[in-house]
Scaffold this active site. Structure first.
Site, PDB file in Angstrom:
ATOM      1  N   LYS A  77       0.872  -1.173   0.000  1.00 29.82           N
ATOM      2  CA  LYS A  77       0.000   0.000   0.000  1.00 29.82           C
ATOM      3  C   LYS A  77       0.913   1.229   0.000  1.00 29.82           C
ATOM      4  O   LYS A  77       1.972   1.214   0.635  1.00 29.82           O
ATOM      5  CB  LYS A  77      -0.847  -0.056   1.278  1.00 29.82           C
ATOM      6  CG  LYS A  77      -1.987   0.934   1.383  1.00 29.82           C
ATOM      7  CD  LYS A  77      -2.775   0.664   2.682  1.00 29.82           C
ATOM      8  CE  LYS A  77      -3.955   1.585   2.851  1.00 29.82           C
ATOM      9  NZ  LYS A  77      -4.728   1.270   4.088  1.00 29.82           N
ATOM     10  N   SER A 152      -9.564   1.151   3.096  1.00 27.56           N
ATOM     11  CA  SER A 152      -8.729   2.004   2.263  1.00 27.56           C
ATOM     12  C   SER A 152      -7.647   1.237   1.496  1.00 27.56           C
ATOM     13  O   SER A 152      -7.061   1.779   0.562  1.00 27.56           O
ATOM     14  CB  SER A 152      -8.047   3.070   3.132  1.00 27.56           C
ATOM     15  OG  SER A 152      -7.178   2.442   4.061  1.00 27.56           O
ATOM     16  N   SER A 176      -9.668  -1.296   7.213  1.00 32.29           N
ATOM     17  CA  SER A 176      -9.069  -0.992   5.913  1.00 32.29           C
ATOM     18  C   SER A 176      -8.349  -2.141   5.232  1.00 32.29           C
ATOM     19  O   SER A 176      -8.011  -2.043   4.057  1.00 32.29           O
ATOM     20  CB  SER A 176      -8.108   0.189   6.043  1.00 32.29           C
ATOM     21  OG  SER A 176      -8.829   1.389   6.041  1.00 32.29           O
TER      22      SER A 176
END
Lengths: 476, 495, 100
Positions: A77, A152, A176
């Site tokens: 990420k 996310s 997330s």
């Protein structure tokens, strides 16, 4: 089914010379190239990845040790600081930020021979449940391009689902990792708070943030967790690793003697009917394996979202104070004085969601409101922790859906932030209490993936992985 | 100008916050060097001090230990439970946009600093003292429309010591700062180098004609005792002038211009001023065990306060006392411990104090000015002082020679095993031999008939001239008492 | 439904947070923040008596580092590589203090 065999099989193939690290990087980039229109990666690290692969392949030729993840491509990420490429946190604020130091978790993976091939899209600063808050692009769901990938860590989940790498890294502050895992049909592990170093991961809410892997199966996730976990001299909030580690548990034959609690409080209003039925089916299959199923009530759980949306923005507003355009990050050349410089740099660098959270956080921390909001929330958090402890004195695990919804349509919830916040209802409790939780794929509904959440007591990550693995087998 | 009568009708109240930079090797939350004397801009820093994304603080154990020890120096004991909070404000030298400090649970509470006010011991109570990270340093080039930031100091460990508002004159405030300085210096928790900003004072001043406190102002970042005193004098007059004209005091932060000896408004405190304190989730709470407290308590050096009270009990002047205390803090050889050994013999102890003040310290000062590195060990001092004292009380040496002798012995590089013999051989001792001196006295009297005549006529002061002549003859070794006796004997014979 | 937060409060929060909001953004923020604050206000009904706060969940205490200089494994000058304005080794910022 994934195009990648399990990581331990791959590592054996690399070490034996059956395939080369370069072959694996080729394979990763073939899927990256094929799926670019899903808007998964903010940056592709092709050159660096091939250089690393050559290095590893040479080492193997020379008979040198190449580590437990030799040649395995992975995607992080883009809120993990990496020496390679930029680290943007999905934001305009850090669009051009090159990290002078590297996240501990990344270094540990690289030290074991893993190869970073790209940085994945996310909601800017990890604020969101759909990746629609990214300042770069909206990641599309691998199973339906009109729908969101979840967030996310939407890019990280989609990357694994689209076979861009056998594993990816995400961060989970209120769901997330688990929500996108559930939306993209992959395994997402949210370890106990403090099990993996937060050093070098752009902080969202420091008392809630955890780092975890997204993988094709539980045992891959367990191996990655094993490599990343354990104390770090750069993070003073870390817990000890399980003495037996996480990568080598015996598969269970059944669930005899295991008590599983169903969180009834989460099975009611707002939950999609089909998800409710699927969840019940999974629970029935656990029963068939011999588990004792118990209804559990956590009275404060319906307050957990309110607690979360006080604690999280409070910490967010604090953690985002450092972005002032002075030492790094977006800055405005037209500013006439210092005040103007602050205002312009921050207002231009932050998107609407970051601004919203900063404002809420500032509000609940400001004098006159602190006791009513922030302090009260932290007290209710204590209550929630106590209630979970009590529940875990009666059962070994707690189960629930991951998300009240199936992957929703892009744009469906963007007009109403509160509506978006409500999608975290199943996941935030694990962050508020620090306990480990996992999202497991349990099939499809209307051609869209659905996940199942298992939670375990604080520090019982090993047990959680072990039970998850047998549940996973039922749905393969 | 304010008339003294008007000035006296106001009661002045002063509270002081002092930032003490602890002398750890590394910073409070990171492993970069904590050195205030460096000049390599932005080199003693790292991703933590720089406030990069994802950087986390990690508490330095030594800072906790030094805070515990500072606690004992302030007559209190560290709290079992303390923790760190974030204090939010935007400033270019504050990299994270918040300062990590202790708000709700400071590491120290209570305690006091003793000062001497109007000849009396007075306790100034300490409200609290907390650990916090220092900010970086900003400089503002003259005429430029920009400022420059150096983050070397960012993250340096500070102990902020907050006094109760219990001082009422600038002299008391200065005394407080000085005694706090001594307390920290004796406890060895800080280098207390004022030049490098190791101790910085913020003074809160208010004036009032009633028992209610007036509106206060805070003058920040004073780095000398004199600036503390002068800025308070300035502020008191400024406030009284405003009030006398019917004005109101504005709550504000002021800065002190030392060159111009004036203060100026820095920042007006608004209601919107809101630091939004919150617990720092990155740092687990600090628990201090009984064992840690005990082991530190046991190893505390003698405190400045205890030393001072001992010196005062000898009847020494405050100024002398303060100079001796500074010397004690400056020199490893602990000059005061020798005084302490003699503390039950007042004359000896006072004599030693006098010698340290008037012989040893000037020697050390001169050597320092000359760039020499004179070291006087505690053993040398003890040997010299003990021998000298026995010569003194047995009247074997006059005071001028004694001063010379002590000076010579203190700087002597040779080991002198028998000081008494050496003093004798080197001609330091007094000649008290009646017969020898009588011969000299007689010859001097014969050589000076006019002077003798003056004496006989009642000019007794003229005796001094004769003594001087005899001293000259004897190279200063004649025992003046015996010489005087012999002179009056001889003169009487002439009557 | 009336907004819980006034425009002035929104502007004050923006100022504290060093954010500029356009008029439109102020309107949106007022609406959105009010609905979020209303939502979280349901906590006011929760009974917590004198429960301790949980600002951390690990139960860790006194996690301390020895006082040794640390090599963080990168060149310190790298820290300056993202600094937009500098002069020598200094970080340069618009003038911050008006000293009279």
């Amino acid at each position: 089914m994934s195009n990648w065999p399990s990581i331990d099989v791959l590592v054996k193939q690399v070490k034996s010379g059956q395939v080369s690290a370069k072959d694996l990087v080729d394979k990763a980039f073939s899927f990256i190239d094929k799926n670019r229109h899903f808007n998964v990666l903010i940056s592709e690290l092709k050159e660096q990845a091939y250089a690393r692969a050559t290095e590893i392949d040479n080492k193997i030729k020379n008979g040198q040790d190449v580590g437990r993840l030799a040649g395995i491509p992975f995607i992080a990420k883009d809120n993990f600081l990496t020496f390679d490429g930029y680290t943007t946190a999905g934001s305009n604020m850090l669009r051009n930020f090159k990290a002078p130091y590297q996240a501990t978790s990344i270094t540990r993976l690289l030290d074991e021979g893993a190869i970073l091939v790209g940085k994945a899209n996310l909601d800017a600063f990890a604020h969101g449940a759909s990746t629609e808050n990214s300042d770069f692009m909206i990641t599309k769901n691998p199973f339906n391009e009109t729908r969101v990938a979840g967030g996310s860590s939407g890019g990280s989940a989609a990357a694994v689902a689209l076979d861009m790498a056998p594993f990816s890294l995400g961060s989970d502050t209120g769901g997330s990792i688990r929500t996108p895992a559930s939306f993209c049909n992959v395994v997402g592990i949210k370890p106990s708070y403090g099990l993996v170093s937060r050093s070098g991961v752009v902080a969202m809410a420091s008392s809630l943030d955890v780092i975890g892997p997204l993988t094709n199966n539980v045992s891959d996730g367990a191996l990655i967790l094993d490599v990343m976990s354990g104390p770090d001299q750069l993070d003073s909030t870390m817990i000890e690793k399980d003495k037996d580690g996480y990568g080598n548990f015996e598969p269970l034959k059944d669930l005899k003697g295991v008590k599983i609690g169903v969180l009834n409080d989460l099975m009611n209003e707002g939950l999609n009917d089909k998800i409710k039925i699927r969840t019940q089916e999974v629970i029935d299959s656990l029963k068939k394996l011999g588990a004792e199923i118990v209804d559990i009530s956590i009275p404060s759980i319906d307050l957990s979202l309110a607690v979360y949306y006080i604690v999280c923005p409070a910490e967010v507003s604090s953690n985002l104070s450092r972005y002032d355009g002075i030492r790094y990050g977006h800055h405005d050349d037209s500013a006439v004085d210092l005040e103007d410089y602050y205002l312009k740099s921050r207002s231009e660098g932050f998107g609407a969601e970051a601004k919203r959270r900063i404002m809420i956080g500032t509000y609940v921390l400001s004098s006159g409101y602190y006791d009513a909001y922030y302090k009260k929330a932290q007290q209710v958090r204590t209550k929630l922790i106590n209630e979970f402890k009590q529940a875990f004195s009666a059962v070994d695990f707690l189960v629930s859906p991951v998300s009240p919804d199936l992957p929703f349509k892009i744009g469906e919830k963007t007009d109403d932030p509160l509506k978006m916040y409500l999608s975290d209802v199943m996941t935030v409790a694990a962050n508020l209490t620090g306990i480990p939780a996992i999202s497991l794929p349990v099939g499809m509904i209307d051609d869209l993936p659905v996940g199942f959440q298992i939670m375990a007591p604080f520090k019982a990550d090993r047990q959680l992985l072990q039970v998850s693995e047998i549940v996973e087998r039922q749905f393969k | 100008m304010i008339e003294q009568k008007v000035r006296d009708s106001y009661k002045v109240t002063i509270g002081i916050e002092c930032h003490v930079q602890l002398n750890t090797k590394t910073k409070l939350f990171s492993g970069s060097i904590n050195d205030s004397t460096t000049n390599t801009v932005n080199h003693q820093t790292n991703h933590i001090d720089f406030g990069l994304p994802g950087a986390l603080p990690f508490v330095n154990r030594e800072a906790i230990t030094l805070a515990i020890r500072a606690g004992y120096a302030l007559n209190t004991e560290a709290q079992v439970f303390s923790k760190f909070d974030r204090k939010h404000y935007f400033y270019p030298d504050l990299p994270m946009g918040y300062q990590i400090t202790q708000f709700e649970y400071p590491i120290l509470k209570g305690g006091y600093v003793e000062i001497i006010s109007d000849g009396q011991i007075k306790r100034i109570e300490i409200t609290r003292a907390h650990l916090e990270a220092d900010a970086g340093k900003s400089t503002h080039p003259a005429g430029a429309n920009y400022s420059l930031v150096d983050l070397n100091r960012a993250g340096a460990p500070l102990l902020e010591i907050v006094s109760e508002p219990q001082m009422h004159t600038s002299a008391e405030a200065k005394e407080y700062c000085f005694n706090l300085y001594l307390a920290m210096k004796f406890a060895k928790v800080s280098d207390v180098n004022l030049f490098y900003g190791n101790m910085r004072f913020d003074v809160n001043v208010s004036v009032s004609k009633t028992d209610d406190l007036g509106t206060r102002t805070e003058t920040k970042n004073l780095n000398s005792f004199r600036a503390v005193e002068k800025s308070i004098d300035y502020e008191v007059i400024r406030q009284i002038e405003i009030l006398e004209k019917g004005g109101q005091i504005r709550q504000e932060t002021r800065g002190w211009n030392d060159a111009k000896q004036v203060s100026f408004t820095q920042r007006i405190k608004e209601n919107a001023d809101d630091y939004r304190y919150m617990p720092d989730p990155d740092i687990p709470p600090i628990i201090i065990t009984k064992d840690e407290l005990l082991s530190n308590k046991k190893t505390m050096p003698v405190s400045a306060q205890l030393w001072r009270n001992k010196l005062i009990s000898l009847g020494l002047e405050l100024e002398t006392t303060n100079l001796l205390l500074l010397a004690e803090a400056d020199y490893d050889s602990s000059p005061l411990s020798l005084i302490d050994q003699a503390i039950d013999e007042t004359d000896k102890a006072k004599t030693y104090a006098n010698w340290i003040m008037n012989i040893e310290l000037p020697l050390l000062e001169r050597s320092e000015e000359a760039g020499e590195n004179l070291i006087i060990s505690s053993q040398t001092r003890q040997n010299v002082f003990e021998a000298a004292y026995s010569l003194k009380i047995t009247g074997q040496i006059n005071s001028t020679k004694l001063t010379e002798l002590i000076g010579e012995l203190l700087i002597s590089k040779d080991k002198i095993s028998d000081i008494l013999q050496w003093a004798k051989d080197s001609g330091y001792l007094q000649n008290s031999n009646q017969d020898e001196l009588a011969v000299i006295v007689k010859s001097v009297i014969q050589k000076n008939p006019k002077v003798v005549n003056d004496i006989l006529l009642g000019e007794t002061k003229a005796v001094g001239f004769l003594v001087g002549q005899i001293m000259k003859e004897t190279k200063g070794q004649a025992n003046p008492q015996i010489v005087n006796q012999l002179i009056s004997q001889e003169i009487n014979l002439l009557k | 439904m009336a907004n819980t937060l006034s425009r002035d409060e929104i502007l004050k929060l923006a100022k504290l947070s060093r954010l500029i909001l356009s008029d439109k953004e102020v309107d949106e923020m007022q609406k959105e923040l009010s609905s979020i604050i209303d939502f979280v206000s349901k906590l006011s009904e929760a009974k917590v008596d004198n429960l301790e706060v949980s600002d951390q969940v690990t139960g860790l205490e006194s996690v301390l580092r020895e006082d040794n200089p640390t090599d963080y494994g990168y060149d310190i000058t790298e820290l300056m590589s993202n600094v937009p304005y500098s002069e020598g080794d200094y970080i340069k910022v618009p003038k911050m203090l008006s000293e009279s």
